[in-house]
Design an enzyme around this catalytic site. Sequence first.
Site, short mmCIF file in Angstrom:
data_model
loop_
_atom_site.label_atom_id
_atom_site.label_comp_id
_atom_site.label_asym_id
_atom_site.label_seq_id
_atom_site.Cartn_x
_atom_site.Cartn_y
_atom_site.Cartn_z
N CYS A 261 6.51 -87.33 21.45
CA CYS A 261 6.03 -87.73 22.77
C CYS A 261 6.86 -87.08 23.88
CB CYS A 261 6.07 -89.24 22.93
SG CYS A 261 5.48 -89.79 24.55
N LYS B 283 6.76 -86.60 12.51
CA LYS B 283 6.11 -85.61 13.35
C LYS B 283 7.04 -85.28 14.51
CE LYS B 283 2.11 -84.76 16.31
NZ LYS B 283 0.96 -85.36 17.02
N ASN C 287 0.22 -78.95 13.43
CA ASN C 287 -0.51 -79.68 14.46
C ASN C 287 -0.55 -78.85 15.74
OD1 ASN C 287 0.28 -82.05 16.88
ND2 ASN C 287 -1.69 -82.11 15.86
N GLY C 288 -1.71 -78.85 16.39
CA GLY C 288 -1.83 -78.14 17.64
C GLY C 288 -3.03 -77.21 17.67
N ASP C 289 -3.97 -77.49 18.55
CA ASP C 289 -5.15 -76.65 18.77
C ASP C 289 -6.10 -76.60 17.58
OD1 ASP C 289 -3.97 -76.20 21.19
OD2 ASP C 289 -3.41 -74.12 20.79
N GLY D 262 -4.71 -84.40 16.42
CA GLY D 262 -4.37 -85.27 17.54
C GLY D 262 -5.54 -85.34 18.50
#
Length: 285
Positions: free
Chosen positions: A15, A55, A117-119, A141
């Site tokens: 975060c 994560k 993780n990401g896109d 996500g």
Amino acid sequence: VDELGVDHLDLNFGCPAAKVTRNGGGAALPVRRRLLADIISATVEAAGAVPVTVKFRKGTDDDHLTYLDTGRIAAEAGCAAIALHARTAEEHYAGHADWEAIATLKAAVTSIPVLGNGDVWEAGDALAMMASTGCDGVVIGRGCLGRPWLFRDLAAAFAGLPVPGPPGLVEQTGFIRRHAHLLVEDQGFDDLRHFRRHAAWYLKGYALGGAARRAITSVSTLAELDTTLDALVDAHGDVTLPDDARRTPRGHTSGPHPVRLPDGWYDLVDDPTPPVGADIEVSGG
């Protein structure tokens, strides 16, 4: 584990919200590698047979990349898997995820699965990420906000089956209704004010017009939601999602932003002392 009988625990150190990082939480914590190791080890020990995953992001910014140390610490502490959101905290959600960092982490940590993780907006993105990075799986996500059918698509893609196209408006409104009914059932009262953003995410990209979007973000009850959705279908029929809207982000899109950290944070890398205020429960959502 004892009270709820959960099957999996995930520690999210990704975060970037200022209200979290300024207390030393979220994406700020991996800077403090000794404290991080203590927290992960204590969690793994307390979880017993229940798997623990972690994560995290690449680091706080490009000058303070912590993801390789964090991955090694998690593996040594006994985590079942690790997941990298391939952006720094400073980037927040801007730009493109750095998939090369996922490949670097996969090469550095070989004892447990490494997830990327990401896109990942469509099923094909997940296949491309795994092919280009060698990672063992993907974490979704923002990609699933308003698109629960993404997981159906992923299951088909990984099984080598044809990937269905996105749902038309009729099927999508069915997802909205089911989500809302489950929410009311879970919370025990009919109040959908907190659901409005989800309803807007579901409809983002469909050619419905501004009036329709304002209407969906004004509903407060299931009856109002049903009336509004019925009117949308009556007015637009089973309109499809245009190709150029399939990858439209939902949720956070801001960044970059300076990372807010406690004073002297970078000077305390090996200090195991939790920062003052770290025990306050603050959501970054």
